[in-house]
Structure formats: C-alpha cells, structure tokens
Design a protein around this motif. Structure first.
Motif, PDB file in Angstrom:
ATOM      1  N   ILE A  29      -7.626 131.400 -17.267  1.00 40.76           N
ATOM      2  CA  ILE A  29      -8.318 132.493 -17.966  1.00 40.76           C
ATOM      3  C   ILE A  29      -7.327 133.255 -18.854  1.00 40.76           C
ATOM      4  O   ILE A  29      -7.623 133.584 -20.010  1.00 40.76           O
ATOM      5  CB  ILE A  29      -8.991 133.427 -16.961  1.00 40.76           C
ATOM      6  CG1 ILE A  29     -10.094 132.675 -16.204  1.00 40.76           C
ATOM      7  CG2 ILE A  29      -9.562 134.660 -17.655  1.00 40.76           C
ATOM      8  CD1 ILE A  29     -10.697 133.446 -15.049  1.00 40.76           C
ATOM      9  N   GLY A  33      -7.045 133.577 -23.308  1.00 35.87           N
ATOM     10  CA  GLY A  33      -6.790 134.766 -24.102  1.00 35.87           C
ATOM     11  C   GLY A  33      -5.525 134.636 -24.939  1.00 35.87           C
ATOM     12  O   GLY A  33      -5.489 135.040 -26.113  1.00 35.87           O
ATOM     13  N   SER A 186      -7.630 139.375 -20.467  1.00 35.81           N
ATOM     14  CA  SER A 186      -7.492 138.113 -19.723  1.00 35.81           C
ATOM     15  C   SER A 186      -6.336 138.131 -18.728  1.00 35.81           C
ATOM     16  O   SER A 186      -6.341 137.376 -17.746  1.00 35.81           O
ATOM     17  CB  SER A 186      -7.313 136.942 -20.703  1.00 35.81           C
ATOM     18  OG  SER A 186      -6.028 136.970 -21.311  1.00 35.81           O
TER      19      SER A 186
END
Length: 411
Positions: A29, A33, A186
């Motif tokens: 994740i 970003g 993120s």
C-alpha cells in the motif's frame, strides 16, 4: 492474520508466514503511494525543465545518500529493535511527503524544493532499508529467504503497476497535489502492519562493539567472501549501466516519443508487471536450475534486452520490451541480493544488505545522472544503448575469465 498455504509454488512460500504477509501488504500500500509521487514528480520535473539531466539528477538525489549512509544503516539495524527502527524511518518519510503535499496545494512547489525533499527522503530510506531487509529475513526460515526477497521485490513492482495507473488518473482529474496527498496517507498502512508484527528472539546476544567496528566488520566479511565481492561488483555495473532505464522513463516517454504522463505511467506499469510475473516464478526457477545458473542467465540477457528497449521504434514496442526488461531486472537483482545475504549469519545480514544497497544506490545515482546528462548532448538512444552494450561486454569478459562464477557445483 492466517497464513496462506501454497505448497506447490516455492516462489510463494514466504506468504505462509503471517508476520511476513502483514508487512508485505503494508509495504505494498505504501509503495503504491510512493510510485504515484514518483510519476507525478518525474513528469513535473521533465515538463518544467525539459532536460534529461534534471530528471536524472533529481532521481539520483534519492539514491546518493546510500553511498555514505548504507553501512551506517546496516550497523544501526543490528543495535536496535528492528521493528521500532523501521517504524521511525517510515514516520520521517511520512512527514517529508506531507511537506511536499502542502507546498503543492498552496502553489509553492518548485524543482529545487523537490530536489531537497528527495535528498532527505533518500537519507531516511537509506538508513531504514537494511533493517527492513533484515527484518524480512527474521520473519521467514532460511529456506524461504529467496522467496521473501523475490516477493518483496514483487510488492514493490505491484506498486509500480498500480501507482502509475492511479497517478495518471489523479494527475488528469486533480493534479500533482492529490497524488502527493495519497502518498502521504499510504505510509500509515506500513505503520499499522508493523504494529501487528512480533519478531523472533535473537539467536545471538546484541553486540557490544563500537559502531565503526560494526561497519568495518561487515565490510571485512564481504571482502573475505569471493562470491559476495563478485555480487557487489556485479550490482555496481548493473546499477550504473542498465538500471537508469527506470529513472529515465519520463525522458523516453516525453522527449523521445512526444507523449506525457499517460505514456510515462504506461511504461512504468509495464515494467512493474514484468517484475511481478518474474517474482511469482523466480523461486521455482532457482530451485530447478540452481541460483548461480539463473543469475548467469539473467546477467547475460539483461544487456541485450535493455539495448532492444532503448531502440524501440514506437511506444507500443517499448511497452512490450520493458515488460521483459522488468522481469529480467527483478530476477537478477533479487537473486544477487538473496545470494549475498544467504552467505552470512543472521547477525551480519543487515550489514551485508547495507553494502548491497550502498553499491546499488551509489551506482544508480551516478549512472542515471551521467546518462541523463550525456543524453542531452548526444541523444538518449545512443547513450543508453552504448551503456547496455558495455554491460554485456563486461559479463562476457567475466564468463571468459571465470567460467565457474555461476556454476552451482561450487561450494
């Protein structure tokens, strides 16, 4: 979190360990970003300056700190709780990302500011990466180390697929400031994942040696092992001569093909897709062929594939070839990293990993800036194809001088 059972895919064995899986998902994740920010800032710098030297120079600033700070990061990783140490580094990166985001929203973002924040972010990640790699090694048994390293590269490259695609959409709809905001948020995912992980107890007592002694001992161990030394030299040449294809993607898309953010995102995503495919099968291939043979094949082929990529006549052809190049690059680099790390005890793995990061980051920083600067003067294709051919010549020379370098019959 329950472990996944994947008995027939040795490349995925690391997923069977819940702690590793949690960290992997959090890092994925965060990297989505990060790649949104990378594409947004690459397009921004290229469009603002119009020069490959500036684009390559900004990219180089992220990796330049590794030349000095990587050994320090490796030594520090063996002195503190690695989970807490990594979390601190991630928190620093979150703050830096927030600074870029605020400046973008208020219209005060400039290329020099991007350069300064990129340099500081490079310092934070350089000091953190050896501890992160060593932490992954602690979360899996030795037989699954290659799987863990390959899958870690896979999540990085999954981020390379999803991040640029989201970046292209966000840049079109809202601009760079929104891509930077998503990147800032993120980092929270990685912090949550780390909070759910418990590392196993150390097998050896924590060292009492001085920081400098710890650094020099790591260097001595690497120099004394012929195979580790060879891996580090190989990493340097790949980083300087081949790896700049990553940082120069915006230059290729914008200055050569006359495209923009969408084309940049396409090329970055295709490279990531190739890397992910390779990560799924590389562990199985290593088991079947042997680690040295697989590394030998990957080293021989990457110079050729890189040259073909830079000679691509159209964006479509370039997208297809960079898919192969991404697979080839992951196979070679994750294999080199895992091979070097596996040759030392666990209490030395962070330091060997830091030397790998130092060579990779330093070589890449020098290569991406130098090739970018030369590309402005004599052409992107000529410079990059020449670098690829030089790398291929070096590999062939090593084959002739040391034919058993990648022979798995060696001890």
């Amino acid at each position: 979190m329950r472990a996944l059972r994947l008995p027939h895919l040795s490349s995925l064995r690391a997923f069977e360990h819940p702690g590793y899986l949690a960290v992997w998902l959090g890092a994925l994740i965060s990297n989505i970003g990060t790649w949104m920010e990378t594409v947004a800032m690459g397009v921004y710098v290229t469009q603002e300056t119009g020069r490959a030297e500036w684009t390559g120079g900004i990219v180089a600033l992220a990796f330049l700190p590794s030349v000095i700070l990587s050994p320090l990061g490796g030594a520090l990783a063996d002195r503190f709780d690695r989970r807490v140490y990594v979390a601190l580094g991630i928190a620093v990166q979150l703050v830096l990302a927030a600074v870029l985001t605020v400046l973008a929203f208020i219209g005060e973002l400039t290329v020099p500011i991007v350069g300064v924040v990129t340099l500081l972010n490079g310092c934070a990640s350089t000091l953190t990466n050896p501890a992160f790699s060593a932490m992954l090694a602690e979360l899996v048994p030795p037989r699954d180390l290659h799987s863990a390293m390959s899958l870690n590269s896979a999540q990085y490259n999954l981020g390379r697929i999803v991040g640029p695609l989201l970046a292209a959409l966000v840049l079109q709809m809202g601009g760079a400031s929104w891509a930077l905001l998503i990147n800032t948020l993120s980092f929270v995912a990685s912090l949550i994942a780390l909070s759910r992980v418990t590392l196993p107890s150390r097998d050896t007592p924590r060292t009492k040696e001085s920081l400098w002694a710890g650094i020099t001992r790591g260097i001595s161990v690497a120099r004394a092992d012929e195979d580790i030394s060879r891996v580090l030299w190989g990493t340097l040449f790949v980083a300087a001569l081949v790896a700049p294809f990553i940082g120069l993607v915006p230059v290729f898309a914008i200055n050569v093909f006359g495209q923009g953010a969408a084309a940049t995102s396409l090329l970055v995503a295709c490279q990531g897709a190739g890397a992910v495919v390779a990560a799924v099968v590389v562990g199985t291939l290593a088991d079947a062929l042997g680690h040295r043979k697989l590394l030998g094949f990957a080293a021989m082929s990457i110079g050729v594939v890189s040259a073909v990529y830079w000679m691509s006549p159209t964006l479509t052809v370039a997208a297809a070839v960079i898919f192969v190049l991404g697979a080839n690059y992951l196979t070679l680099m994750s294999g080199l990293h895992a091979f070097a790390t596996s040759r030392v005890p666990r209490d030395m793995q962070a330091r060997v990993s830091s030397l790998y990061s130092m060579v990779l980051g330093g070589g890449y920083a020098a290569g991406v800036w130098a090739l970018g600067a030369l590309a402005d003067r004599v052409g992107v294709r000529f410079v990059t194809v020449t670098a690829s051919v030089i790398f291929l010549a070096l590999v062939l020379t090593l084959r002739l001088l040391s034919p058993r370098s990648f022979d798995d019959s060696r001890a």
